[in-house]
Design an enzyme around this catalytic site. Structure first.
Site, PDB file in Angstrom:
ATOM      1  N   GLY A  46       0.842  -1.195   0.000  1.00 34.80           N
ATOM      2  CA  GLY A  46       0.000   0.000   0.000  1.00 34.80           C
ATOM      3  C   GLY A  46       0.873   1.239   0.000  1.00 34.80           C
ATOM      4  N   GLN A  51       2.854   9.921   1.826  1.00 31.42           N
ATOM      5  CA  GLN A  51       4.211   9.348   1.909  1.00 31.42           C
ATOM      6  C   GLN A  51       5.124   9.822   0.783  1.00 31.42           C
ATOM      7  OE1 GLN A  51       2.428   5.227   2.429  1.00 31.42           O
ATOM      8  NE2 GLN A  51       4.332   5.008   3.572  1.00 31.42           N
ATOM      9  N   CYS A  91       5.937  -0.306   7.587  1.00 26.89           N
ATOM     10  CA  CYS A  91       5.588   0.874   6.805  1.00 26.89           C
ATOM     11  C   CYS A  91       6.794   1.295   5.986  1.00 26.89           C
ATOM     12  CB  CYS A  91       5.176   2.002   7.743  1.00 26.89           C
ATOM     13  SG  CYS A  91       4.717   3.517   6.881  1.00 26.89           S
ATOM     14  N   LEU A  92       6.548   1.648   4.727  1.00 28.81           N
ATOM     15  CA  LEU A  92       7.648   2.073   3.856  1.00 28.81           C
ATOM     16  C   LEU A  92       8.296   3.358   4.366  1.00 28.81           C
ATOM     17  CD1 LEU A  92       5.985   1.294   0.406  1.00 28.81           C
ATOM     18  CD2 LEU A  92       7.769  -0.033   1.579  1.00 28.81           C
ATOM     19  N   HIS A 133      -4.440   1.553   7.768  1.00 32.15           N
ATOM     20  CA  HIS A 133      -3.064   2.072   7.817  1.00 32.15           C
ATOM     21  C   HIS A 133      -2.902   3.251   6.840  1.00 32.15           C
ATOM     22  CE1 HIS A 133       1.484   1.161   7.897  1.00 32.15           C
ATOM     23  NE2 HIS A 133       1.365   1.963   6.855  1.00 32.15           N
ATOM     24  N   GLU A 134      -3.453   3.113   5.637  1.00 30.64           N
ATOM     25  CA  GLU A 134      -3.301   4.170   4.618  1.00 30.64           C
ATOM     26  C   GLU A 134      -4.129   5.404   4.961  1.00 30.64           C
ATOM     27  OE1 GLU A 134      -0.855   3.602   3.018  1.00 30.64           O
ATOM     28  OE2 GLU A 134      -0.782   1.417   2.902  1.00 30.64           O
ATOM     29  N   HIS A 137      -2.340   7.515   7.333  1.00 29.45           N
ATOM     30  CA  HIS A 137      -1.345   8.397   6.688  1.00 29.45           C
ATOM     31  C   HIS A 137      -2.003   9.685   6.192  1.00 29.45           C
ATOM     32  CE1 HIS A 137       2.391   6.128   6.619  1.00 29.45           C
ATOM     33  NE2 HIS A 137       1.835   5.075   6.051  1.00 29.45           N
TER      34      HIS A 137
HETATM   35  O1  GNR Z   1       4.005  -2.671   2.634  1.00 29.84           O
HETATM   36  C1  GNR Z   1       3.340  -2.518   3.670  1.00 29.84           C
HETATM   37  N1  GNR Z   1       3.029  -3.606   4.421  1.00 29.84           N
HETATM   38  C2  GNR Z   1       2.140  -3.578   5.484  1.00 29.84           C
HETATM   39  C3  GNR Z   1       2.113  -4.687   6.317  1.00 29.84           C
HETATM   40  C4  GNR Z   1       1.234  -4.731   7.375  1.00 29.84           C
HETATM   41  C5  GNR Z   1       0.380  -3.687   7.606  1.00 29.84           C
HETATM   42  C6  GNR Z   1       0.404  -2.569   6.790  1.00 29.84           C
HETATM   43  C7  GNR Z   1       1.275  -2.505   5.732  1.00 29.84           C
HETATM   44  S1  GNR Z   1       1.276  -1.121   4.676  1.00 29.84           S
HETATM   45  C8  GNR Z   1       2.932  -1.158   4.109  1.00 29.84           C
HETATM   46  C9  GNR Z   1       3.152  -0.117   3.040  1.00 29.84           C
HETATM   47  C10 GNR Z   1       2.971   1.268   3.633  1.00 29.84           C
HETATM   48  O2  GNR Z   1       3.776   1.802   4.344  1.00 29.84           O
HETATM   49  N2  GNR Z   1       1.837   1.861   3.391  1.00 29.84           N
HETATM   50  O3  GNR Z   1       1.595   3.054   3.933  1.00 29.84           O
HETATM   51 NI    NI Z   2       2.717   3.138   5.778  1.00 29.82          NI
END
Ligand code: GNR
Ligand code: NI
Length: 167
Positions: A46, A51, A91-92, A133-134, A137
């Site tokens: 995601g 980001q 998270c990236l 999660h997104e 952000h």
């Molecule tokens: O790549 C991602 N893996 C992930 C694993 C578990 C819960 C959420 C995520 S999202 C993350 C990519 C990211 O940072 N999205 O904002």
């Molecule tokens: Ni993230």
């Protein structure tokens, strides 16, 4: 298409609240294409526009094994949450850090697709986690904000140390 640089926690720009998209035009479709390329290259499941320092309510997600089920969400809003699940997140924007976060087990999300058409999706499991999660952000939050202050300060030192080694 273009790869976009990903902001790293604790960059203050990750705290900005993204603005709703007023009109879905080619610039939004180009942003989605660039975000998808960036997400696949990372690799991640995601990516939120926040980001990549674009403060618009745009998210891409692909949780498929084959990386061939891209989903784009414009102006996503969670309308309903059911239950709870505890899962390990990464998270990236917080590379190399993984920890457990409690999320709703199921969500109902309303959003616009790339044709500007309103859609409703009911998601559970990993897709539900990723949507939450997104959207965090887009609201200026990263998953570490769900952790204790002690864990947050440890994560900041670890990332600062990594940055010194990488530099
Ligand atoms: O790549 C991602 N893996 C992930 C694993 C578990 C819960 C959420 C995520 S999202 C993350 C990519 C990211 O940072 N999205 O904002
Ligand atoms: Ni993230």
């Amino acid at each position: 298409m273009a790869l976009l640089p990903i902001l790293r926690f604790p960059d203050p720009r990750l705290k900005k609240v993204a603005a709703p998209v007023a009109k879905i035009d080619d610039s939004i479709r180009r942003l989605v294409a660039d975000m998808a390329e960036t997400m696949y290259e990372a690799p991640g499941i995601g990516l939120a526009a926040t980001q990549v320092d674009v403060h618009k309510r745009v998210v891409v997600i692909d949780i498929s094994e084959e990386k061939n089920q891209l989903r784009a969400f414009v102006n996503p809003v969670i309308e309903q949450c059911v239950g709870a699940q505890l899962g390990e997140e990464g998270c990236l924007s917080v590379p190399g850090i993984y920890d457990k976060v409690e999320r709703a087990e199921q969500v109902k999300v309303r959003y616009l697709d790339l044709d500007g058409k309103e859609q409703v999706l009911e998601a559970d499991g990993l897709l539900a986690v990723c949507i939450q999660h997104e959207i965090d952000h887009l609201d200026g939050k990263v998953f570490v904000d769900h952790l204790s202050q002690l864990k947050q300060s440890r994560i900041k030192s670890k990332l600062a140390k990594q940055a010194r080694v990488t530099a």
